[in-house]
Design an enzyme around this catalytic site. Sequence first.
Site, PDB file in Angstrom:
ATOM      1  N   THR A 382      -2.962  -2.680  -4.808  1.00  0.00           N
ATOM      2  CA  THR A 382      -3.586  -1.491  -4.233  1.00  0.00           C
ATOM      3  C   THR A 382      -2.993  -1.193  -2.867  1.00  0.00           C
ATOM      4  O   THR A 382      -2.458  -2.083  -2.193  1.00  0.00           O
ATOM      5  CB  THR A 382      -5.113  -1.683  -4.111  1.00  0.00           C
ATOM      6  OG1 THR A 382      -5.687  -0.513  -3.547  1.00  0.00           O
ATOM      7  CG2 THR A 382      -5.434  -2.867  -3.228  1.00  0.00           C
ATOM      8  N   ASP A 383      -3.084   0.074  -2.466  1.00  0.00           N
ATOM      9  CA  ASP A 383      -2.670   0.472  -1.131  1.00  0.00           C
ATOM     10  C   ASP A 383      -3.753   0.037  -0.155  1.00  0.00           C
ATOM     11  O   ASP A 383      -4.940   0.139  -0.456  1.00  0.00           O
ATOM     12  CB  ASP A 383      -2.477   1.998  -1.076  1.00  0.00           C
ATOM     13  CG  ASP A 383      -2.055   2.454   0.291  1.00  0.00           C
ATOM     14  OD1 ASP A 383      -1.252   1.751   0.905  1.00  0.00           O
ATOM     15  OD2 ASP A 383      -2.541   3.501   0.738  1.00  0.00           O
ATOM     16  N   LYS A 384      -3.359  -0.430   1.017  1.00  0.00           N
ATOM     17  CA  LYS A 384      -4.333  -0.984   1.966  1.00  0.00           C
ATOM     18  C   LYS A 384      -5.130   0.109   2.672  1.00  0.00           C
ATOM     19  O   LYS A 384      -6.328   0.235   2.515  1.00  0.00           O
ATOM     20  CB  LYS A 384      -3.627  -1.859   2.998  1.00  0.00           C
ATOM     21  CG  LYS A 384      -4.589  -2.489   4.022  1.00  0.00           C
ATOM     22  CD  LYS A 384      -3.846  -3.312   5.032  1.00  0.00           C
ATOM     23  CE  LYS A 384      -3.132  -2.425   6.042  1.00  0.00           C
ATOM     24  NZ  LYS A 384      -4.070  -1.691   6.924  1.00  0.00           N
ATOM     25  N   THR A 387      -8.008   2.469   1.310  1.00  0.00           N
ATOM     26  CA  THR A 387      -8.505   1.894   0.059  1.00  0.00           C
ATOM     27  C   THR A 387      -9.288   0.617   0.345  1.00  0.00           C
ATOM     28  O   THR A 387     -10.443   0.489  -0.030  1.00  0.00           O
ATOM     29  CB  THR A 387      -7.345   1.587  -0.899  1.00  0.00           C
ATOM     30  OG1 THR A 387      -6.589   2.779  -1.110  1.00  0.00           O
ATOM     31  CG2 THR A 387      -7.867   1.078  -2.221  1.00  0.00           C
TER      32      THR A 387
END
Length: 422
Positions: A382-384, A387
């Site tokens: 996942t993108d940090k 998110t």
Amino acid sequence: TKQNKTKKLMELHRIIDKTDGKRKKLNSEIVSLQKEISQMKTHMMLVEEIAEFFVDSNINILSPEKTGGLSNDLVLRLLGTYGRNELTQKATESKIKLFAKQFLDPFMVLLNIAGILSMIIWIIDTQIMLNLFLALVLFAIVIFTCTMSFYQEQQATKVIEGFKNLLPQQSTVIRNGQEVSIPAAEIVIGDIVVLKTGQKVPADLRIIHSVEMKVEIASLTGESEPVTLTSSTPQEHKSEKDAQNIAFSGSFVLDGHGIGVVIRTGDHTTIGEIAFLTNQTATMETQMHKDVTSFVKFITIIAVIMGISVFVVGVIRSGGEDIMYIFVNGFIVIIVANVPQGLPATVTSLLTITARTLSKHNVYVKRLDVVETLGSCTTICTDKTGTLTKNQMTVTDVWNDFKLISADFADHFQANNDNNNN
């Protein structure tokens, strides 16, 4: 060409100004034209071309601060034609329907059937109270399990309703030559919006004036670095998101100020398209739900086969006498005995405990059965920013006067200030 579309738009607006009777007849044509305008590459147009394109906005090229903006009469008609600047929310189920939906779970259906059969046995022979107690326990388990599932889904739904919170409540626009504060939902295409530090962008804007304006668009791209916006046109062809002269709806002005003309509103904005895609996401059946459904089918088949077998053998051995007694104690009892009454309550309790533990760490799940799927994941990519984090800096510790102050440092400073004032 864009000039022809501009003239056509002006003509349609004038017709609407003169008569409301033709509005319905022209509505589809205007909406179609609105979509064409929203797809125009305004980021590649010069400010002079923007002023010509949005002629009703009365844009002052030399001094954008003195722009006249739309007239109030035209705004009312555009608002009635294009609709409000709001994101269409996905139709949500009523609480009653959502609660009733919990009872359609295969396991709940099986337990209800077992409870009804137990009640029938007690009605036939009221002297055996154990059957009544068993029926009441089964119904209680069903109600408890469904209530817990309903409560968990309700809690998650309140947290996940997030897109509409990205839009501001109030915005500053120029209309009839004056700056006025209006509800963001009343903004229309062609409105001149004034942006200042600390404000959210109410719609997709083409910037026509900027003074060192920087915006944060982490809600769209996930990037934490602010973007500097200008009114200049790119020298070479670029996508709208790379042009740096478009302020997207939901972005946040970190520094500077500027002026922009609205090019898209509501569902036609970039954030609106994202919200639409999110609402269109189909709900997939989890592996746990598939396993439970298969298990219920298996138990049902086994129970029916065993019940019929015992009933047939009993009838044969009794010579066809006392069939009702054999049916109750041979067929129905066998079916009820094969139902694992405690399994649903156990599974629901475990999933609820896990969901609450996750919620304490700011992780929310829409449905209880998703918890099992999440627990089966070995790697999450996942993108940090935006998110896993909020892209917000928070002070946790302060070193002051040779002392380390943590947690409620604000109260500490307030107390010191009160003492100094006294």
